[in-house]
Design a protein around this motif. Sequence first.
Motif, PDB file in Angstrom:
ATOM      1  N   LYS A 220       4.100   7.891  -3.187  1.00  0.00           N
ATOM      2  CA  LYS A 220       2.769   8.485  -3.991  1.00  0.00           C
ATOM      3  C   LYS A 220       1.513   8.784  -3.020  1.00  0.00           C
ATOM      4  CE  LYS A 220      -0.425   7.300  -7.440  1.00  0.00           C
ATOM      5  NZ  LYS A 220      -0.719   6.337  -8.183  1.00  0.00           N
ATOM      6  N   ILE A 221       1.534   7.906  -2.169  1.00  0.00           N
ATOM      7  CA  ILE A 221       0.092   7.701  -1.146  1.00  0.00           C
ATOM      8  C   ILE A 221       0.424   8.906   0.033  1.00  0.00           C
ATOM      9  CG2 ILE A 221      -0.791   6.807   0.744  1.00  0.00           C
ATOM     10  CD1 ILE A 221      -1.042   4.461  -0.988  1.00  0.00           C
ATOM     11  N   ASP A 222       1.887   8.951   0.379  1.00  0.00           N
ATOM     12  CA  ASP A 222       2.425   9.751   1.423  1.00  0.00           C
ATOM     13  C   ASP A 222       2.361  11.112   0.800  1.00  0.00           C
ATOM     14  OD1 ASP A 222       3.423   9.757   4.107  1.00  0.00           O
ATOM     15  OD2 ASP A 222       5.459  10.535   3.030  1.00  0.00           O
ATOM     16  N   ARG A 223       2.463  11.284  -0.585  1.00  0.00           N
ATOM     17  CA  ARG A 223       2.575  12.788  -0.837  1.00  0.00           C
ATOM     18  C   ARG A 223       1.003  13.359  -1.294  1.00  0.00           C
ATOM     19  NH1 ARG A 223       7.443  11.300  -4.002  1.00  0.00           N
ATOM     20  NH2 ARG A 223       5.751  10.948  -5.720  1.00  0.00           N
ATOM     21  N   SER A 224       0.125  12.470  -1.136  1.00  0.00           N
ATOM     22  CA  SER A 224      -1.158  12.623  -1.850  1.00  0.00           C
ATOM     23  C   SER A 224      -2.083  13.483  -1.033  1.00  0.00           C
ATOM     24  CB  SER A 224      -1.986  11.475  -2.251  1.00  0.00           C
ATOM     25  OG  SER A 224      -2.350  10.731  -1.122  1.00  0.00           O
ATOM     26  N   ASN A 225      -3.160  14.037  -1.650  1.00  0.00           N
ATOM     27  CA  ASN A 225      -3.737  15.062  -0.864  1.00  0.00           C
ATOM     28  C   ASN A 225      -5.204  14.147  -0.732  1.00  0.00           C
ATOM     29  OD1 ASN A 225      -5.635  15.015  -2.982  1.00  0.00           O
ATOM     30  ND2 ASN A 225      -4.745  16.448  -3.834  1.00  0.00           N
ATOM     31  N   PRO A 226      -6.166  14.523   0.355  1.00  0.00           N
ATOM     32  CA  PRO A 226      -7.187  13.668   0.977  1.00  0.00           C
ATOM     33  C   PRO A 226      -8.006  13.292  -0.292  1.00  0.00           C
ATOM     34  CG  PRO A 226      -7.066  15.560   2.406  1.00  0.00           C
ATOM     35  CD  PRO A 226      -6.054  15.776   1.200  1.00  0.00           C
ATOM     36  N   LEU A 227      -8.381  13.814  -1.363  1.00  0.00           N
ATOM     37  CA  LEU A 227      -9.131  13.539  -2.507  1.00  0.00           C
ATOM     38  C   LEU A 227      -8.319  12.402  -3.234  1.00  0.00           C
ATOM     39  CD1 LEU A 227     -11.775  14.218  -4.088  1.00  0.00           C
ATOM     40  CD2 LEU A 227     -10.388  15.620  -5.561  1.00  0.00           C
ATOM     41  N   SER A 228      -7.312  12.660  -3.484  1.00  0.00           N
ATOM     42  CA  SER A 228      -6.530  11.400  -4.384  1.00  0.00           C
ATOM     43  C   SER A 228      -6.263  10.234  -3.610  1.00  0.00           C
ATOM     44  CB  SER A 228      -5.438  11.920  -5.070  1.00  0.00           C
ATOM     45  OG  SER A 228      -4.283  12.411  -3.933  1.00  0.00           O
ATOM     46  N   LEU A 229      -6.279  10.188  -2.264  1.00  0.00           N
ATOM     47  CA  LEU A 229      -6.499   9.335  -1.409  1.00  0.00           C
ATOM     48  C   LEU A 229      -7.538   8.439  -1.385  1.00  0.00           C
ATOM     49  CD1 LEU A 229      -4.536   9.969   2.354  1.00  0.00           C
ATOM     50  CD2 LEU A 229      -3.841   8.480   0.583  1.00  0.00           C
ATOM     51  N   LEU A 230      -8.750   9.249  -1.403  1.00  0.00           N
ATOM     52  CA  LEU A 230     -10.202   8.789  -1.437  1.00  0.00           C
ATOM     53  C   LEU A 230     -10.156   7.931  -2.870  1.00  0.00           C
ATOM     54  CD1 LEU A 230     -12.729   8.668   0.190  1.00  0.00           C
ATOM     55  CD2 LEU A 230     -13.368  10.799  -1.217  1.00  0.00           C
ATOM     56  N   LEU A 231      -9.645   8.364  -3.913  1.00  0.00           N
ATOM     57  CA  LEU A 231      -9.813   7.670  -5.299  1.00  0.00           C
ATOM     58  C   LEU A 231      -8.881   6.369  -5.119  1.00  0.00           C
ATOM     59  CD1 LEU A 231      -9.576  10.767  -7.753  1.00  0.00           C
ATOM     60  CD2 LEU A 231     -11.392   9.556  -7.219  1.00  0.00           C
ATOM     61  N   ILE A 232      -7.788   6.404  -4.782  1.00  0.00           N
ATOM     62  CA  ILE A 232      -7.050   5.325  -4.760  1.00  0.00           C
ATOM     63  C   ILE A 232      -7.738   4.175  -3.971  1.00  0.00           C
ATOM     64  CG2 ILE A 232      -4.927   4.103  -3.629  1.00  0.00           C
ATOM     65  CD1 ILE A 232      -3.504   7.136  -4.177  1.00  0.00           C
ATOM     66  N   SER A 233      -8.577   4.594  -2.718  1.00  0.00           N
ATOM     67  CA  SER A 233      -9.020   3.675  -1.836  1.00  0.00           C
ATOM     68  C   SER A 233     -10.273   3.012  -2.396  1.00  0.00           C
ATOM     69  CB  SER A 233      -9.312   4.276  -0.567  1.00  0.00           C
ATOM     70  OG  SER A 233     -10.099   5.299  -0.667  1.00  0.00           O
ATOM     71  N   LEU A 234     -11.030   3.979  -3.232  1.00  0.00           N
ATOM     72  CA  LEU A 234     -12.373   3.398  -3.579  1.00  0.00           C
ATOM     73  C   LEU A 234     -12.082   2.434  -4.842  1.00  0.00           C
ATOM     74  CD1 LEU A 234     -14.393   6.613  -4.156  1.00  0.00           C
ATOM     75  CD2 LEU A 234     -14.707   4.593  -2.513  1.00  0.00           C
ATOM     76  N   SER A 235     -10.912   2.724  -5.512  1.00  0.00           N
ATOM     77  CA  SER A 235     -10.496   1.682  -6.789  1.00  0.00           C
ATOM     78  C   SER A 235     -10.296   0.221  -6.090  1.00  0.00           C
ATOM     79  CB  SER A 235      -9.273   2.276  -7.596  1.00  0.00           C
ATOM     80  OG  SER A 235      -8.310   1.993  -6.686  1.00  0.00           O
ATOM     81  N   SER A 236      -9.962   0.164  -4.940  1.00  0.00           N
ATOM     82  CA  SER A 236      -9.673  -1.278  -4.398  1.00  0.00           C
ATOM     83  C   SER A 236     -10.673  -1.788  -3.458  1.00  0.00           C
ATOM     84  CB  SER A 236      -8.393  -1.583  -3.669  1.00  0.00           C
ATOM     85  OG  SER A 236      -8.116  -0.404  -2.692  1.00  0.00           O
ATOM     86  N   ALA A 237     -11.937  -1.077  -3.156  1.00  0.00           N
ATOM     87  CA  ALA A 237     -12.920  -1.503  -2.258  1.00  0.00           C
ATOM     88  C   ALA A 237     -13.733  -2.700  -2.654  1.00  0.00           C
ATOM     89  CB  ALA A 237     -13.866  -0.520  -2.386  1.00  0.00           C
ATOM     90  N   TRP A 238     -13.859  -2.809  -4.245  1.00  0.00           N
ATOM     91  CA  TRP A 238     -14.635  -4.149  -4.430  1.00  0.00           C
ATOM     92  C   TRP A 238     -13.771  -5.266  -4.184  1.00  0.00           C
ATOM     93  CZ3 TRP A 238     -18.950  -6.151  -4.462  1.00  0.00           C
ATOM     94  CH2 TRP A 238     -19.224  -7.224  -5.355  1.00  0.00           C
ATOM     95  N   ARG A 239     -12.353  -5.239  -4.323  1.00  0.00           N
ATOM     96  CA  ARG A 239     -11.544  -6.313  -4.167  1.00  0.00           C
ATOM     97  C   ARG A 239     -11.406  -6.739  -2.933  1.00  0.00           C
ATOM     98  NH1 ARG A 239      -5.702  -5.286  -6.043  1.00  0.00           N
ATOM     99  NH2 ARG A 239      -6.062  -6.738  -7.931  1.00  0.00           N
TER     100      ARG A 239
END
Length: 334
Positions: A220-239
Amino acid sequence: MGWVATPELVAASCNAGAFGFLALATAGPDEAIEMIDKTLELTDKPFGINFHMFQPGAEQIVEAVISKNIKAVSYSRSPTADFISKFKKNGVICIPTVGALKHALKAVDLGADALVIQGSEGGGHTGSTPTTLLLSSVLQQVEVPVIAAGGFRDGAGLAAALAWGAAGIAMGTRFMMTQESPVPQVTKDAYLSAKIEEIKITKKFDGLPHRLIFNKYIQKIDRSNPLSLLLISLSSAWRYKQLTESSFKDLLKAFFAMLRGDDLTISQSIMSANSPAIIQKAMVEGFPNEGAMPSGQVAGIINNIPTCSELIMQIMREFELSYTRFKEIGEAES
Ligand SMILES: Cc1cc2nc3c(=O)[nH]c(=O)nc-3n(C[C@H](O)[C@H](O)[C@H](O)COP(=O)(O)O)c2cc1C
Protein backbone atom coordinates in the motif's frame (compact mmCIF):
# COMPACT_ATOMS: atom_id res chain seq x y z
CA MET A 1 19.41 -4.29 13.36
CA GLY A 2 17.16 -1.95 15.33
CA TRP A 3 15.08 -3.78 18.03
CA VAL A 4 16.59 -7.08 16.81
CA ALA A 5 20.28 -6.97 17.72
CA THR A 6 19.52 -6.85 21.45
CA PRO A 7 22.01 -7.67 24.22
CA GLU A 8 20.65 -11.24 24.28
CA LEU A 9 21.10 -11.85 20.54
CA VAL A 10 24.48 -10.09 20.39
CA ALA A 11 25.79 -12.02 23.41
CA ALA A 12 24.48 -15.33 22.03
CA SER A 13 26.12 -14.71 18.64
CA CYS A 14 29.43 -13.71 20.26
CA ASN A 15 29.34 -16.67 22.65
CA ALA A 16 28.79 -18.91 19.61
CA GLY A 17 31.91 -17.53 17.88
CA ALA A 18 30.59 -14.64 15.77
CA PHE A 19 31.18 -10.91 16.32
CA GLY A 20 27.87 -9.21 17.05
CA PHE A 21 26.92 -5.55 16.74
CA LEU A 22 24.47 -4.14 19.26
CA ALA A 23 21.73 -2.02 17.66
CA LEU A 24 21.89 1.38 19.36
CA ALA A 25 20.71 3.58 16.47
CA THR A 26 17.12 3.12 17.63
CA ALA A 27 17.78 3.73 21.33
CA GLY A 28 17.97 6.89 23.41
CA PRO A 29 21.31 7.48 25.19
CA ASP A 30 20.29 6.06 28.60
CA GLU A 31 18.78 2.96 27.03
CA ALA A 32 21.85 2.56 24.81
CA ILE A 33 24.17 2.61 27.82
CA GLU A 34 21.95 0.09 29.66
CA MET A 35 22.09 -2.15 26.58
CA ILE A 36 25.89 -1.98 26.49
CA ASP A 37 26.06 -2.87 30.20
CA LYS A 38 23.62 -5.74 29.76
CA THR A 39 25.68 -7.17 26.87
CA LEU A 40 28.86 -6.89 28.95
CA GLU A 41 27.07 -8.93 31.64
CA LEU A 42 25.98 -11.62 29.17
CA THR A 43 29.28 -12.20 27.37
CA ASP A 44 32.97 -11.82 28.01
CA LYS A 45 33.61 -11.91 24.25
CA PRO A 46 34.30 -8.71 22.29
CA PHE A 47 31.38 -7.08 20.48
CA GLY A 48 30.61 -3.86 18.64
CA ILE A 49 27.83 -1.30 18.52
CA ASN A 50 25.92 0.23 15.61
CA PHE A 51 24.81 3.86 15.81
CA HIS A 52 24.66 7.05 13.79
CA MET A 53 25.73 10.58 14.60
CA PHE A 54 22.29 12.13 13.86
CA GLN A 55 20.55 10.25 16.65
CA PRO A 56 19.66 12.05 19.88
CA GLY A 57 22.43 11.61 22.46
CA ALA A 58 25.00 10.28 19.97
CA GLU A 59 27.85 12.02 21.78
CA GLN A 60 26.97 10.28 25.07
CA ILE A 61 27.00 6.96 23.24
CA VAL A 62 30.46 7.75 21.81
CA GLU A 63 31.73 8.50 25.33
CA ALA A 64 30.23 5.25 26.68
CA VAL A 65 31.81 3.19 23.88
CA ILE A 66 35.21 4.61 24.73
CA SER A 67 34.92 4.42 28.52
CA LYS A 68 33.58 0.86 28.45
CA ASN A 69 36.28 -0.37 26.03
CA ILE A 70 33.86 -1.54 23.36
CA LYS A 71 35.85 -3.19 20.59
CA ALA A 72 34.27 -1.79 17.41
CA VAL A 73 31.71 0.64 16.02
CA SER A 74 29.56 0.22 12.94
CA TYR A 75 27.73 3.01 11.15
CA SER A 76 26.35 3.71 7.72
CA ARG A 77 26.10 7.49 8.08
CA SER A 78 29.64 8.37 8.91
CA PRO A 79 30.62 10.40 11.96
CA THR A 80 33.04 13.24 11.20
CA ALA A 81 36.75 12.54 10.81
CA ASP A 82 37.26 14.02 14.32
CA PHE A 83 34.97 11.44 15.90
CA ILE A 84 36.59 8.65 13.93
CA SER A 85 40.04 9.69 15.03
CA LYS A 86 38.78 9.89 18.64
CA PHE A 87 37.56 6.28 18.36
CA LYS A 88 40.83 5.16 16.84
CA LYS A 89 42.97 6.94 19.43
CA ASN A 90 41.04 4.99 22.05
CA GLY A 91 41.48 1.63 20.32
CA VAL A 92 37.93 1.36 18.96
CA ILE A 93 37.89 -0.26 15.50
CA CYS A 94 35.76 1.61 12.94
CA ILE A 95 33.87 -0.71 10.55
CA PRO A 96 31.27 1.23 8.54
CA THR A 97 28.76 -0.51 6.29
CA VAL A 98 28.69 0.81 2.73
CA GLY A 99 26.43 0.02 -0.19
CA ALA A 100 28.34 1.66 -3.04
CA LEU A 101 31.94 1.95 -4.20
CA LYS A 102 32.04 5.74 -3.75
CA HIS A 103 30.89 5.38 -0.15
CA ALA A 104 33.58 2.75 0.44
CA LEU A 105 36.28 5.11 -0.81
CA LYS A 106 34.94 7.99 1.29
CA ALA A 107 34.74 5.80 4.40
CA VAL A 108 38.37 4.73 3.96
CA ASP A 109 39.40 8.37 3.46
CA LEU A 110 37.65 9.26 6.72
CA GLY A 111 39.67 6.57 8.54
CA ALA A 112 37.72 3.28 8.45
CA ASP A 113 39.80 0.33 9.66
CA ALA A 114 37.71 -2.22 7.73
CA LEU A 115 34.54 -2.14 5.66
CA VAL A 116 31.35 -4.15 5.54
CA ILE A 117 30.10 -3.92 1.97
CA GLN A 118 26.38 -4.64 1.73
CA GLY A 119 25.16 -5.68 -1.68
CA SER A 120 21.66 -4.89 -2.86
CA GLU A 121 20.38 -8.33 -1.77
CA GLY A 122 20.86 -7.27 1.85
CA GLY A 123 18.13 -6.34 4.32
CA GLY A 124 17.17 -2.87 5.52
CA HIS A 125 18.63 0.18 3.77
CA THR A 126 20.57 -1.05 0.81
CA GLY A 127 22.25 0.02 -2.41
CA SER A 128 21.70 -1.07 -5.97
CA THR A 129 24.87 -3.09 -6.68
CA PRO A 130 24.73 -6.86 -6.11
CA THR A 131 27.08 -8.25 -3.44
CA THR A 132 29.49 -10.01 -5.82
CA LEU A 133 30.01 -6.93 -7.99
CA LEU A 134 30.28 -4.52 -5.08
CA LEU A 135 32.76 -6.81 -3.33
CA SER A 136 34.97 -7.10 -6.42
CA SER A 137 34.94 -3.41 -7.19
CA VAL A 138 35.71 -2.38 -3.60
CA LEU A 139 38.47 -4.99 -3.23
CA GLN A 140 40.18 -3.59 -6.31
CA GLN A 141 40.39 -0.12 -4.80
CA VAL A 142 40.92 -0.32 -1.04
CA GLU A 143 43.65 -1.75 1.17
CA VAL A 144 41.58 -2.31 4.35
CA PRO A 145 39.91 -5.69 5.09
CA VAL A 146 36.52 -6.01 3.41
CA ILE A 147 33.71 -8.07 4.89
CA ALA A 148 30.98 -9.18 2.50
CA ALA A 149 27.30 -8.80 3.40
CA GLY A 150 24.04 -9.24 1.56
CA GLY A 151 22.64 -12.68 0.83
CA PHE A 152 24.74 -14.88 3.14
CA ARG A 153 23.33 -17.67 5.29
CA ASP A 154 25.70 -20.67 5.14
CA GLY A 155 29.23 -22.04 4.96
CA ALA A 156 29.27 -22.29 1.17
CA GLY A 157 28.63 -18.54 1.03
CA LEU A 158 31.45 -17.96 3.52
CA ALA A 159 33.84 -20.06 1.41
CA ALA A 160 32.78 -18.23 -1.74
CA ALA A 161 33.28 -14.80 -0.13
CA LEU A 162 36.75 -15.77 1.14
CA ALA A 163 37.64 -17.13 -2.31
CA TRP A 164 36.55 -13.79 -3.73
CA GLY A 165 39.01 -12.00 -1.45
CA ALA A 166 36.74 -10.94 1.42
CA ALA A 167 38.01 -11.09 5.00
CA GLY A 168 34.75 -12.63 6.18
CA ILE A 169 30.99 -12.35 5.91
CA ALA A 170 28.39 -10.38 7.86
CA MET A 171 24.80 -11.60 8.17
CA GLY A 172 21.75 -9.71 9.36
CA THR A 173 18.67 -11.60 8.23
CA ARG A 174 20.16 -15.00 9.15
CA PHE A 175 20.79 -13.90 12.77
CA MET A 176 17.41 -12.23 12.97
CA MET A 177 15.96 -15.68 12.18
CA THR A 178 17.45 -17.44 15.21
CA GLN A 179 16.04 -18.62 18.53
CA GLU A 180 17.74 -15.85 20.49
CA SER A 181 16.40 -13.12 18.24
CA PRO A 182 13.70 -11.18 20.13
CA VAL A 183 11.40 -10.95 17.08
CA PRO A 184 7.97 -12.45 17.94
CA GLN A 185 7.42 -15.96 16.55
CA VAL A 186 4.48 -14.83 14.43
CA THR A 187 6.78 -12.37 12.67
CA LYS A 188 9.55 -14.97 12.30
CA ASP A 189 6.92 -17.19 10.67
CA ALA A 190 6.19 -14.39 8.17
CA TYR A 191 9.91 -14.27 7.30
CA LEU A 192 10.00 -18.07 6.95
CA SER A 193 7.14 -18.01 4.47
CA ALA A 194 8.39 -15.01 2.42
CA LYS A 195 9.59 -15.78 -1.08
CA ILE A 196 12.71 -14.23 -2.64
CA GLU A 197 10.63 -12.28 -5.16
CA GLU A 198 8.41 -10.83 -2.39
CA ILE A 199 11.40 -9.16 -0.69
CA LYS A 200 11.89 -5.97 -2.62
CA ILE A 201 13.23 -2.44 -2.43
CA THR A 202 11.04 0.64 -2.05
CA LYS A 203 12.02 4.28 -1.50
CA LYS A 204 8.49 5.20 -0.45
CA PHE A 205 8.77 3.74 3.05
CA ASP A 206 11.31 6.21 4.45
CA GLY A 207 12.75 8.04 1.48
CA LEU A 208 15.77 5.77 1.11
CA PRO A 209 16.05 2.48 -0.79
CA HIS A 210 14.85 -0.02 1.82
CA ARG A 211 14.58 -3.77 1.25
CA LEU A 212 11.51 -5.16 2.99
CA ILE A 213 9.02 -7.98 2.77
CA PHE A 214 6.25 -6.65 0.54
CA ASN A 215 3.31 -7.49 2.80
CA LYS A 216 -0.05 -5.80 2.15
CA TYR A 217 0.93 -2.75 4.22
CA ILE A 218 4.19 -2.09 2.35
CA GLN A 219 2.46 -2.74 -0.98
CA LYS A 220 0.00 0.00 0.00
CA ILE A 221 2.82 2.41 0.89
CA ASP A 222 4.69 1.55 -2.30
CA ARG A 223 1.60 2.41 -4.37
CA SER A 224 0.62 5.52 -2.40
CA ASN A 225 0.90 9.16 -3.50
CA PRO A 226 2.75 11.82 -1.43
CA LEU A 227 -0.45 12.95 0.34
CA SER A 228 -1.49 9.51 1.56
CA LEU A 229 2.11 8.86 2.60
CA LEU A 230 2.01 12.02 4.68
CA LEU A 231 -1.21 10.89 6.41
CA ILE A 232 0.27 7.50 7.27
CA SER A 233 3.41 9.08 8.70
CA LEU A 234 1.59 11.71 10.80
CA SER A 235 -0.58 9.04 12.42
CA SER A 236 2.50 7.36 13.92
CA ALA A 237 4.48 10.53 14.75
CA TRP A 238 3.34 10.73 18.36
CA ARG A 239 4.10 7.06 18.98
CA TYR A 240 7.66 7.49 17.65
CA LYS A 241 8.29 10.32 20.07
CA GLN A 242 7.08 8.21 23.01
CA LEU A 243 8.93 5.05 22.10
CA THR A 244 12.36 6.59 21.74
CA GLU A 245 11.82 8.78 24.84
CA SER A 246 13.41 11.57 22.83
CA SER A 247 12.23 15.10 23.38
CA PHE A 248 10.33 16.93 20.70
CA LYS A 249 13.43 19.12 20.29
CA ASP A 250 15.59 16.07 19.66
CA LEU A 251 13.08 14.77 17.14
CA LEU A 252 13.17 18.08 15.28
CA LYS A 253 16.96 18.16 15.44
CA ALA A 254 17.19 14.67 13.93
CA PHE A 255 14.59 15.62 11.36
CA PHE A 256 16.49 18.71 10.18
CA ALA A 257 19.83 16.90 10.29
CA MET A 258 18.34 14.28 7.99
CA LEU A 259 17.03 17.04 5.77
CA ARG A 260 20.44 18.65 5.54
CA GLY A 261 22.53 15.50 5.44
CA ASP A 262 20.62 13.46 2.92
CA ASP A 263 18.86 16.10 0.89
CA LEU A 264 15.48 14.44 1.40
CA THR A 265 12.18 16.03 0.48
CA ILE A 266 9.93 17.06 3.40
CA SER A 267 7.44 14.22 2.93
CA GLN A 268 10.25 11.68 2.70
CA SER A 269 11.79 13.07 5.88
CA ILE A 270 8.51 12.78 7.77
CA MET A 271 8.21 9.17 6.61
CA SER A 272 11.77 8.61 7.74
CA ALA A 273 11.02 10.01 11.22
CA ASN A 274 7.98 7.73 11.51
CA SER A 275 9.32 4.52 10.03
CA PRO A 276 10.61 3.25 13.42
CA ALA A 277 7.05 3.00 14.77
CA ILE A 278 5.93 1.08 11.71
CA ILE A 279 8.89 -1.31 11.93
CA GLN A 280 8.17 -1.89 15.62
CA LYS A 281 4.60 -2.87 14.86
CA ALA A 282 5.94 -6.00 13.13
CA MET A 283 9.29 -6.57 14.81
CA VAL A 284 8.40 -5.83 18.44
CA GLU A 285 4.62 -5.88 18.80
CA GLY A 286 4.12 -8.97 16.64
CA PHE A 287 1.79 -7.68 13.92
CA PRO A 288 3.66 -8.69 10.75
CA ASN A 289 0.87 -7.71 8.39
CA GLU A 290 0.40 -4.21 9.83
CA GLY A 291 4.04 -3.19 10.08
CA ALA A 292 7.28 -3.23 8.14
CA MET A 293 9.71 -6.15 8.01
CA PRO A 294 13.17 -5.14 6.76
CA SER A 295 14.67 -8.24 5.21
CA GLY A 296 17.40 -9.54 2.98
CA GLN A 297 16.31 -11.57 -0.01
CA VAL A 298 18.07 -14.47 1.67
CA ALA A 299 14.98 -14.91 3.92
CA GLY A 300 13.38 -16.47 0.86
CA ILE A 301 15.75 -19.46 1.17
CA ILE A 302 15.98 -19.71 4.95
CA ASN A 303 13.69 -22.39 6.34
CA ASN A 304 14.69 -22.88 9.95
CA ILE A 305 15.17 -20.99 13.22
CA PRO A 306 18.29 -22.47 14.86
CA THR A 307 20.05 -21.24 17.98
CA CYS A 308 23.09 -19.03 17.29
CA SER A 309 25.35 -21.87 18.39
CA GLU A 310 23.66 -24.38 16.04
CA LEU A 311 23.90 -21.84 13.23
CA ILE A 312 27.63 -21.17 13.65
CA MET A 313 28.43 -24.89 13.97
CA GLN A 314 26.41 -25.64 10.83
CA ILE A 315 28.17 -22.85 8.92
CA MET A 316 31.59 -24.17 9.95
CA ARG A 317 30.66 -27.74 8.90
CA GLU A 318 29.47 -26.46 5.53
CA PHE A 319 32.58 -24.33 5.18
CA GLU A 320 34.80 -27.40 5.77
CA LEU A 321 32.92 -29.28 3.03
CA SER A 322 33.40 -26.41 0.57
CA TYR A 323 37.04 -26.09 1.51
CA THR A 324 37.62 -29.84 0.99
CA ARG A 325 35.89 -29.56 -2.36
CA PHE A 326 38.18 -26.67 -3.41
CA LYS A 327 41.22 -28.74 -2.40
CA GLU A 328 40.01 -31.82 -4.28
CA ILE A 329 39.43 -29.77 -7.42
CA GLY A 330 42.93 -28.25 -7.04
CA GLU A 331 44.54 -31.66 -6.52
CA ALA A 332 42.69 -33.22 -9.46
CA GLU A 333 43.96 -30.48 -11.71
CA SER A 334 47.60 -30.57 -10.58
C1 LIG B 1 15.67 -6.33 10.28
C2 LIG B 1 16.93 -5.65 9.85
C3 LIG B 1 17.30 -4.44 10.44
C4 LIG B 1 18.49 -3.80 10.07
N1 LIG B 1 18.85 -2.66 10.72
C5 LIG B 1 20.06 -2.10 10.47
C6 LIG B 1 20.50 -0.96 11.21
O1 LIG B 1 19.81 -0.46 12.09
N2 LIG B 1 21.73 -0.45 10.91
C7 LIG B 1 22.55 -1.00 9.96
O2 LIG B 1 23.68 -0.52 9.75
N3 LIG B 1 22.15 -2.08 9.24
C8 LIG B 1 20.93 -2.63 9.48
N4 LIG B 1 20.53 -3.73 8.77
C9 LIG B 1 21.45 -4.32 7.77
C10 LIG B 1 22.30 -5.42 8.43
O3 LIG B 1 23.14 -4.85 9.40
C11 LIG B 1 23.15 -6.19 7.42
O4 LIG B 1 24.10 -5.33 6.81
C12 LIG B 1 22.30 -6.85 6.35
O5 LIG B 1 21.22 -7.51 6.98
C13 LIG B 1 23.13 -7.84 5.57
O6 LIG B 1 22.38 -8.47 4.56
P1 LIG B 1 21.50 -9.81 4.82
O7 LIG B 1 20.21 -9.32 5.38
O8 LIG B 1 21.36 -10.40 3.46
O9 LIG B 1 22.27 -10.67 5.77
C14 LIG B 1 19.32 -4.37 9.08
C15 LIG B 1 18.93 -5.57 8.47
C16 LIG B 1 17.75 -6.21 8.83
C17 LIG B 1 17.38 -7.52 8.17
